[in-house]
Design a protein around this motif. Structure first.
Motif, PDB file in Angstrom:
ATOM      1  N   ASP A  78     -39.878   3.712  19.348  1.00  0.00           N
ATOM      2  CA  ASP A  78     -40.782   2.583  19.538  1.00  0.00           C
ATOM      3  C   ASP A  78     -41.342   2.084  18.213  1.00  0.00           C
ATOM      4  O   ASP A  78     -41.528   0.873  18.031  1.00  0.00           O
ATOM      5  N   LYS A 117     -38.864  -0.061  16.511  1.00  0.00           N
ATOM      6  CA  LYS A 117     -38.917  -1.382  17.136  1.00  0.00           C
ATOM      7  C   LYS A 117     -40.070  -2.207  16.561  1.00  0.00           C
ATOM      8  O   LYS A 117     -39.922  -3.409  16.281  1.00  0.00           O
ATOM      9  N   ARG A 157     -39.282  -3.488  13.021  1.00  0.00           N
ATOM     10  CA  ARG A 157     -38.374  -4.632  13.069  1.00  0.00           C
ATOM     11  C   ARG A 157     -39.088  -5.875  13.601  1.00  0.00           C
ATOM     12  O   ARG A 157     -38.819  -6.992  13.132  1.00  0.00           O
TER      13      ARG A 157
END
Length: 559
Positions: free
Chosen positions: A196, A199, A202
């Motif tokens: 996570d 993520k 990014r």
């Protein structure tokens, strides 16, 4: 006598390695500028001040957390890592801010808080609802209690903000929180936690963020193999071995190696700087590795007096560390967690200072009536001008360019910092005094911060330090910062310096490879610059002929 200290930069790294000698300005969003008049700073408020930031001459801004948060710890209790707190704006506002800053050549660094979430985070709410033994609880650190009915916490550990480090939930289990109760620690052994955060990195990188500041980067991985040690046993364990159960464990760098792969997916690669409070230079170097975060804060000057010997040792040590790691060092005098350096330098030396609680005391253990404000400001300007002449990056904290002191006169009812209410350190006053909203104008109910008031009380003396007042005064602290940041780019050739013997223990002098020289007089007696006085282009105090006054710094251009 000369002593060269070098940290080389390859020519082909100049664009990608903008961070190596950057001047980074920290924005505490809730206290910077309030666009909608609700008393809380916001993202549109930052957008409204981007020209001010550009005129200041900084290379990047670092934003403290702006994510959805209950503000149990000034935004460091994050409820959603991929959104903006609606009180501060929207994702569209964030995008507009990034675009406005990038248009002016200013890069954007954001805070990532990976050790813990808010207790309002959807994961933690799911963990509470799912109950004992659930997969949802495995993302955090839950344990059964001690005693016949489990009513005693798993250990006697204390939290950083005071009180116990464990909190009991309705079904009887306990969760670990290294900081506030509202900040449950994540379990970084869990693959979902690791995935996570990749993520999240990014998500913000895709929105144009240039880098990340990693909060308490040394605390993510933990060894909670039972039996767990007591608090007293923890205190006896070696914190420099890489095997301490709770801090600076070697395996944390496996996480940052994964992060580095994400950073390197972008062109130029995203940067990162670790807030890592570790025991030795060797431990800090691991965070600054090119295979990891790439840079780590050096906080040594935060606990140093205005003293030539201390500054010389700290500068030399940190440049040597940077040379050994291939990173660049970071220079910091103030941030959102410490007493403003203008106030620290206006009090008695740290080593001899008593500690007392009470709102009549400024932070860092000094009474208001013993604070020499003028001397503190004079020393602060000298120290800042010295730092801005050094190789490496310099991190500036909002308001220091105005010469702001710590605000002590905040009542208990007005304070917000959990460390104040839970009896932790920070001299019994907490950190609110350095987080008071900025004064933009000498008049108005909030000195131009917003339309109607501010979330922390601003003292009357803020009027003297307002941006509109200082911008009109060529002798102001703001003018000094603007001049220094404009000229600083002329110094930045190689990341190197050479020390020069001044004949005085209280005067430091060094030269940069392109001939610029910086001289700081830490003493009270003037220092004779002789013929070099003719080439002084900037000084924190006006020269008296060829004499550099005491507690002052001068920049000397090449002849």
């Amino acid at each position: 006598m000369t002593d060269p200290l070098l940290t080389e930069t390859r020519e082909d790294e100049k664009t990608a390695a903008w961070w190596r000698q950057a001047a980074v300005y920290q924005i505490y969003p809730r206290s910077f500028a309030d666009a909608n008049g609700d008393g809380l700073g916001d993202i549109p408020g930052i957008v409204s001040r981007v020209d001010y930031l550009a005129q200041l001459g900084i290379d990047a801004v670092w934003l403290s957390p702006f994510y959805p948060s209950a503000l149990a710890d000034g935004g460091y209790d994050v409820a959603d890592y991929r959104d903006v707190d609606p009180r501060l704006g929207t994702l569209e506002d964030f995008d507009a801010m990034v675009a406005a800053l990038h248009e002016r050549g200013i890069r954007v660094v954001v805070d990532i808080v990976p050790n813990h979430t808010s207790d309002l985070h959807e994961w933690f709410q799911e963990a509470l609802a799912a109950g004992r033994g659930s997969d949802a609880r495995e993302r955090y650190i839950f344990r059964d209690g001690e005693g016949p009915d489990g009513a005693e916490p798993p250990t006697d550990w204390g939290a950083a903000f005071g009180g116990p480090a464990w909190e009991r939930v309705e079904d009887g289990q306990w969760y670990l929180h290294s900081f506030a109760t509202e900040q449950p620690d994540l379990n970084w052994d869990h693959p979902e936690v690791r995935a996570d955060f990749l993520k999240t990195l990014r998500f913000w990188s895709d929105r144009g963020v240039d880098g990340f500041r990693i909060d308490v980067a040394h605390m993510l991985t933990k060894d909670l193999t039972e039996p767990l040690p007591s608090r007293a046993e923890l205190e006896l364990l070696d914190r420099s071995s890489g095997r301490h159960p709770l801090a600076d464990r070697d395996e944390v760098h496996e996480i940052y190696a994964e992060w580095r792969k994400v950073f390197n997916e972008y062109d130029p690669p995203r940067t990162a700087v670790a807030e890592a409070w570790v025991e030795t230079p060797e431990r800090r170097a691991k965070y600054a590795s090119a295979e990891g975060l790439g840079q780590a804060f050096n906080f040594d000057l935060l606990v140093a007096d205005f003293d030539a010997d201390q500054f010389l040792r700290i500068i030399a040590d940190n440049l040597e560390q940077a040379r050994a790691t291939g990173s660049s060092t970071t220079w910091v005098l103030s941030n959102h967690d410490v007493t403003r350096h203008a106030t620290r330098y206006g009090l008695a030396p740290l080593a001899g200072r008593p500690v007392k609680q009470g709102v009549e005391w400024v932070a860092a253990g000094g009474p208001e009536d013993e604070l020499d404000r003028a001397r503190g400001a004079r020393r602060a300007n000298a120290a800042t001008l010295l730092l801005l002449g050094l190789p490496g990056s310099t991190y500036l904290y909002q308001g220091e360019e105005l010469g702001l002191h710590e605000v002590a006169a905040i009542s208990a009812e007005q304070r917000q910092d959990p460390s104040f209410f839970r009896g932790a350190s920070f001299d019994g006053l907490g950190r609110d005094g350095c987080r008071v909203p900025l004064p933009w104008t000498a008049s108005g109910s909030s000195f131009g911060f917003g339309a109607d008031g501010a979330h922390l009380p601003q003292p009357a003396w803020f009027a003297e330090h307002a941006v509109d007042v200082e911008a009109a005064d060529p002798s102001s602290t703001l003018s000094l910062y603007r001049d220094a940041l404009r000229l600083r780019h002329l110094l930045q050739a190689e990341e190197a310096l050479v020390w020069t013997d001044t004949g005085r223990a209280d005067v430091l002098r060094f030269a940069r490879p392109n001939g610029w020289e910086i001289v700081t007089n830490f003493g009270e007696e003037p220092f004779d610059l002789a013929a070099d006085a003719a080439n002084v282009v900037l000084s924190s105090l006006a020269l008296d002929g060829q004499l550099l006054p005491g507690e002052a710094t001068a920049w000397i251009a090449p002849a």
